[in-house]
Design an enzyme around this catalytic site. Sequence first.
Site, PDB file in Angstrom:
ATOM      1  N   HIS A 162       0.844  -1.193   0.000  1.00 19.31           N
ATOM      2  CA  HIS A 162       0.000   0.000   0.000  1.00 19.31           C
ATOM      3  C   HIS A 162       0.880   1.242   0.000  1.00 19.31           C
ATOM      4  CE1 HIS A 162      -2.136   3.205   2.504  1.00 19.31           C
ATOM      5  NE2 HIS A 162      -2.751   3.204   1.325  1.00 19.31           N
ATOM      6  N   SER A 163       0.576   2.179  -0.874  1.00 16.05           N
ATOM      7  CA  SER A 163       1.260   3.466  -0.906  1.00 16.05           C
ATOM      8  C   SER A 163       2.771   3.258  -1.030  1.00 16.05           C
ATOM      9  CB  SER A 163       0.890   4.264   0.344  1.00 16.05           C
ATOM     10  OG  SER A 163       1.194   5.620   0.195  1.00 16.05           O
TER      11      SER A 163
END
Length: 334
Positions: free
Chosen positions: A140-141
């Site tokens: 994520h990210s």
Amino acid sequence: MENEAEKKFFRLKHIIPRNLSAASVSASAIQPMNKQPALVNAPEEFIFKMTYGNVAAKIWGPPDGHPVFALHGWLDNASSFDALIPLLPQNLRIVAVDTAGHGFSDPFPPDIAYNFIDSILAIERLARHFKWEKFSIIGHSLGGAMGMLYAGTFPDKVDKLVCLDVVRVIPTKTETIDLRLSKAVNKLLKLENAILAGPEKPMSYEMAVEKCVTGTFGSLDKKACDILFQRGLRKVAEDGYVFSRDRRLLAAPLSFIAKEHQLFLAHKVTADVLVIKYSEGPYFEAPEDYEEHIEALKTKSKRVQYVQVEGMHHTHLTNPASVAPIISDFFRGL
């Protein structure tokens, strides 16, 4: 960056929530769970010893399951995947890692700054520890951006790559690199001085929630904070808490990676790639820049998917049911 709008954009570009502070916590203070067969809804705690300290992780799924690393975003921790993993196929052996200075993992030593390349080295260390010759990555990210770099650096080791709300590390423009470096150095030295001055002032649990909700522009809610705080908040007084992550993480990393270098690595990726972009998440580049990177991935990758899902930057945590079926389908056939 003189006006407030420019400051806010600069802060958002680095995915750094506002007004958050941290104090390091030793992984040796973790109370390990009783050893038992891993279940989808009962992860095991794991401690991996690095040369500078310990890295902590939560391990989900059967020991003989398909190996997967789950890499959280900047300033989050391994609990970022707590709501998502139980909805994924049960034949996955998922190691959700607290990256250095986050959650229960030890911080880097004093005077050693954090940067992107360290994450690639950490992934390789862990892969060798588990003797994983081939594995998948869900990131994520910043975790997704690190997975993208690793998959281009070691293409033979990654079979599937899932990037949540990110395509790659934000490229640095030559004409602004001096500004970004000077700001990062000044912020880092300011944070180091604050650490030397003494411990942080404890806050209430409610204040910690408010800081996270407002600091992520509403991407996190109270329930999501409760989940992240299992590893991200430390009680230091009767009603007082401090964030467990290293305060130095609030400074932007000193290392930058040029667009040309990332495109070169994208051409090397052989893994199947799934990018899930959240509609209200931050857009760090123009659509044509995203498209250019996606096209570069298609050079050697046989399967490249780009899917948009309604939601903000932490949708995999606040509304995991919206992304779990997409990821599950992506892993079908293993």
